[in-house]
Write an enzyme that holds these catalytic residues in place. Structure first.
Site, short mmCIF file in Angstrom:
data_model
loop_
_atom_site.label_atom_id
_atom_site.label_comp_id
_atom_site.label_asym_id
_atom_site.label_seq_id
_atom_site.Cartn_x
_atom_site.Cartn_y
_atom_site.Cartn_z
N HIS A 221 44.41 43.36 30.89
CA HIS A 221 42.85 43.06 30.81
C HIS A 221 42.54 42.04 31.80
O HIS A 221 41.53 42.34 32.46
CB HIS A 221 42.87 42.09 29.40
CG HIS A 221 41.46 41.60 29.30
ND1 HIS A 221 40.95 41.96 27.86
CD2 HIS A 221 40.68 40.66 29.73
CE1 HIS A 221 39.59 41.57 28.16
NE2 HIS A 221 39.79 40.49 29.19
N GLU A 222 43.31 40.96 32.31
CA GLU A 222 43.02 40.22 33.36
C GLU A 222 43.16 40.98 34.72
O GLU A 222 42.13 40.72 35.51
CB GLU A 222 43.83 38.84 33.59
CG GLU A 222 43.73 38.09 32.37
CD GLU A 222 42.56 37.72 31.40
OE1 GLU A 222 41.47 37.81 32.37
OE2 GLU A 222 42.57 37.40 30.69
N GLY B 272 43.69 33.78 28.47
CA GLY B 272 43.85 34.34 29.93
C GLY B 272 42.50 34.37 30.62
O GLY B 272 41.48 34.23 29.98
N GLN C 213 35.98 35.86 36.90
CA GLN C 213 34.95 35.58 35.65
C GLN C 213 34.45 34.05 35.85
O GLN C 213 33.58 33.52 35.28
CB GLN C 213 36.15 35.24 34.48
CG GLN C 213 36.48 36.56 33.85
CD GLN C 213 37.25 36.56 32.51
OE1 GLN C 213 38.41 36.23 32.69
NE2 GLN C 213 36.69 36.40 31.45
N CYS D 109 37.15 38.88 25.04
CA CYS D 109 36.95 38.36 26.25
C CYS D 109 35.93 37.23 26.66
O CYS D 109 34.95 37.11 25.92
CB CYS D 109 36.36 39.33 27.37
SG CYS D 109 36.06 39.02 29.14
N LEU D 110 36.53 35.92 27.10
CA LEU D 110 35.74 34.95 27.49
C LEU D 110 34.33 35.14 27.97
O LEU D 110 33.39 34.46 27.76
CB LEU D 110 36.21 33.80 28.01
CG LEU D 110 37.73 33.08 27.78
CD1 LEU D 110 38.28 32.31 28.49
CD2 LEU D 110 37.29 32.57 26.30
N HIS E 5 39.89 42.83 35.33
CA HIS E 5 38.61 41.63 35.68
C HIS E 5 38.81 41.83 37.44
O HIS E 5 37.63 41.73 37.83
CB HIS E 5 38.86 40.38 35.31
CG HIS E 5 38.37 40.16 33.94
ND1 HIS E 5 37.04 40.48 33.58
CD2 HIS E 5 38.87 39.62 32.70
CE1 HIS E 5 36.74 40.11 32.37
NE2 HIS E 5 37.92 39.69 31.65
NI NI Z 1 38.07 39.15 29.92
#
Ligand code: NI
Length: 167
Positions: free
Chosen positions: A134-135, A46, A51, A92-93, A138
């Site tokens: 989660h997204e 995701g 991000q 998380c990226l 963000h």
């Molecule tokens: Ni994330």
């Protein structure tokens, strides 16, 4: 398509609040395609526009085992959340190498636009439910580590800053 660079925690830009997309046009379709490519390359399941330093309400997700089921969620809203909650291990990226437990609603119903500007609703459970929550965090400027204890957050910040200096 192009690979986009991903902001790393504790970059302040990760805390910006995304604005709604006004028109699902070619610019947004390119953003979705580029975000998809960036997510697959990372690799991740995701990615939120926040991000990649674009502060508009766009998310891409692919929780399929074959990594060929890209879903775009534009202007997503959670219509319903289950009272049942579940603790899952998240990563998380934007926080590479860090995984920890976060409690979230076990199931959610989401309404969003796809890249054709069509409204859709989807009932999510399992990894998809975790990922969408989660997204969507963000897009509100929230990174999952903010659910952890202050001590853990400080440790993660220190670790991330060392990592940034090493690169
Ligand atoms: Ni994330």
């Amino acid at each position: 398509m192009a690979l986009l660079s991903i902001l790393n925690y504790p970059d302040k830009r990760l805390h910006k609040i995304a604005k709604p997309v006004e028109a699902v046009d070619d610019r947004i379709r390119k953003l979705v395609a580029d975000m998809g490519e960036t997510m697959y390359a990372a690799p991740g399941v995701g990615l939120a526009a926040t991000q990649v330093d674009v502060h508009e309400r766009v998310i891409v997700i692919d929780v399929s085992e074959t990594h060929d089921q890209l879903m775009a969620f534009i202007n997503p809203v959670i219509l319903w959340s289950s009272d049942e909650r579940k603790i899952n291990e998240e990563g998380c990226l934007s926080v590479p190498g860090i995984y920890d437990s976060v409690e979230r609603a076990e199931r959610v119903r989401v309404r969003a636009l796809n890249e054709k500007a069509e409204t859709f609703e989807i009932d999510c459970d399992g990894l998809l439910a975790v990922c969408i929550q989660h997204e969507m965090d963000h897009l509100m400027g929230r990174v999952f580590v903010e659910y952890l204890s202050p001590l853990k957050q400080t440790r993660i910040k220190t670790k991330m800053k060392k990592l940034a200096h090493a690169m």
